[in-house]
Design a protein around this motif. Structure first.
Motif, PDB file in Angstrom:
ATOM      1  N   SER A 171       0.868  -1.091  -0.187  1.00  0.00           N
ATOM      2  CA  SER A 171      -0.123  -0.105   0.048  1.00  0.00           C
ATOM      3  C   SER A 171       1.008   1.188  -0.053  1.00  0.00           C
ATOM      4  N   THR A 180      -2.257   2.280  -7.978  1.00  0.00           N
ATOM      5  CA  THR A 180      -3.692   2.614  -8.375  1.00  0.00           C
ATOM      6  C   THR A 180      -3.569   4.213  -8.812  1.00  0.00           C
ATOM      7  N   ARG A 221     -13.094  -3.689  -8.796  1.00  0.00           N
ATOM      8  CA  ARG A 221     -12.454  -4.029  -7.449  1.00  0.00           C
ATOM      9  C   ARG A 221     -13.435  -5.270  -7.108  1.00  0.00           C
ATOM     10  N   TYR A 248     -16.044   0.323  -0.851  1.00  0.00           N
ATOM     11  CA  TYR A 248     -14.831  -0.495  -1.484  1.00  0.00           C
ATOM     12  C   TYR A 248     -14.358   0.371  -2.769  1.00  0.00           C
ATOM     13  N   ASP A 265      -8.335  -3.183  -9.406  1.00  0.00           N
ATOM     14  CA  ASP A 265      -7.722  -2.840  -8.158  1.00  0.00           C
ATOM     15  C   ASP A 265      -8.081  -3.754  -7.329  1.00  0.00           C
ATOM     16  N   GLU A 266      -6.946  -3.872  -6.362  1.00  0.00           N
ATOM     17  CA  GLU A 266      -6.961  -4.775  -5.110  1.00  0.00           C
ATOM     18  C   GLU A 266      -7.254  -6.245  -5.600  1.00  0.00           C
ATOM     19  N   ASN A 276      -7.599  -9.882  -3.930  1.00  0.00           N
ATOM     20  CA  ASN A 276      -8.827 -10.599  -3.543  1.00  0.00           C
ATOM     21  C   ASN A 276      -9.912 -10.991  -4.686  1.00  0.00           C
ATOM     22  N   GLY A 314      -2.284  -5.096  -7.331  1.00  0.00           N
ATOM     23  CA  GLY A 314      -2.655  -5.798  -5.991  1.00  0.00           C
ATOM     24  C   GLY A 314      -1.379  -5.759  -5.206  1.00  0.00           C
ATOM     25  N   ASP A 315      -1.910  -6.150  -3.735  1.00  0.00           N
ATOM     26  CA  ASP A 315      -0.968  -6.273  -2.564  1.00  0.00           C
ATOM     27  C   ASP A 315      -0.988  -7.818  -2.213  1.00  0.00           C
ATOM     28  N   GLN A 341      -1.884  -8.637   1.794  1.00  0.00           N
ATOM     29  CA  GLN A 341      -3.244  -8.108   2.129  1.00  0.00           C
ATOM     30  C   GLN A 341      -4.206  -8.794   1.397  1.00  0.00           C
TER      31      GLN A 341
END
Length: 321
Positions: free
Chosen positions: A138, A143, A166, A189, A236-237, A240, A263-264, A267
């Protein structure tokens, strides 16, 4: 006293002159010896010929800036009005922006730029590939940089729309207990995507884009069944996204489309029995020609300096485990 008429026909004069003609007023203030009368897309200038020529050249300079970056501010008008008007100076301006790695000029003259080495590499990789994976912690600007590149492409008419999505995965919270209908439950979100857009596009224009489907922000599940042509698409993200969701998303890619997946991997909020689709995709697509990959690290963090220290602390714990 001479008169000159300048017609503004290559840009929207309402956007160009600003709300209540505030940008035009700043320009007028730099030329107190001239009388400038605006009539819609037409400017009538009265004064000495040499002074009017400088005004015209300054106006053209401001117009080139607007056409390149898609926005203006009072400070930008003031600065450009003060510059000497000649071809050499125009080249200096381009060099200045290139040197600062400016992607676009946002609201109120905000210079949105690639600020770290990896962000600059990211811009280059996106330029060379139609699909790009960007992984990292992060605060590294993954993004934000991707959204800036998407807005720039839209302003340059390289694409017809921007689609931001997302996965709607519960990060320790339960959607069922949030108030409101489905849209109101999902909006939190998607809020970071709204925040980035508000930095880069004037409010009225952003509202127009969203009401007319030129910019779309939606949960990943809403992408099923679509073919995304002539679009800049950001997932994004993506850590997940499940395996099936990732495969579904990547196969939505249509003609003249640009896909960026961020993404990360530290997390992941998926249930323990579900593998991240991002992890698998990153592994199996790494050597596919036309797909770019970049990894950001804590050195790229551009938030508060404490964020980097927080990441380092968690990294030490994870290494021990």
């Amino acid at each position: 006293m001479s008169e000159k008429i300048i017609v503004i026909d290559s840009v929207d004069p309402v956007d160009f002159f600003g709300p209540g003609n505030k940008y035009l007023k700043v320009l007028k203030d730099q030329f107190p010896k001239l009388k400038v009368v605006d009539r819609g897309a037409e400017l009538r200038i009265f004064g000495e010929p040499s002074e009017m020529d400088v005004f015209r050249d300054t106006l053209m300079r401001i117009m080139r800036h607007y056409e390149r970056f898609g926005s203006l501010s009072e400070d930008v008008i003031f600065q450009l009005s003060k510059k000497q008007i000649n071809q050499e100076e125009d080249e200096d301006e381009n060099d200045e922006y290139e040197g600062q790695h400016v992607i676009l000029v946002g609201n109120d003259g905000l210079l949105v730029r690639a600020r770290t080495d990896n962000q600059q590499k990211f811009v280059g990789i996106v330029k060379e590939n139609d699909m790009v994976f960007a992984l990292g912690p992060s605060g590294t600007g993954k993004t934000y940089t991707a959204v800036a590149l998407a807005v720039k492409a839209l302003k340059n008419k390289e694409v017809r729309k921007i689609i931001l999505t997302r996965p709607a995965v519960e990060a320790g919270e339960n959607l069922g207990f949030l108030p409101g209908d489905l849209k109101e439950k999902l909006d939190p979100y998607l809020q970071p995507l709204f925040d980035a857009l508000r930095d880069m596009i004037p409010p009225e224009k952003l509202k127009y884009y969203m009401e007319n489907g030129i910019i779309q922000i939606a949960p990943l599940a809403y992408m099923r069944g679509r073919t995304l042509d002539n679009a800049w698409v950001i997932l994004d993200e993506a850590q997940n996204a499940t395996r099936n969701q990732m495969k579904m998303f990547l196969t939505r890619m249509g003609q003249s489309a640009k896909f960026v997946i961020t993404g990360d991997m530290s997390q992941i909020d998926l249930p323990k029995n579900q593998q991240s689709g991002l992890l698998e995709a990153y592994s199996i697509l790494k050597n596919v020609k036309g797909i770019g990959m970049i990894e950001f690290d804590k050195a790229d963090v551009i938030r508060h300096k404490l964020v980097k220290k927080v990441l380092e602390a968690y990294e030490k714990i994870e290494n021990k485990k």
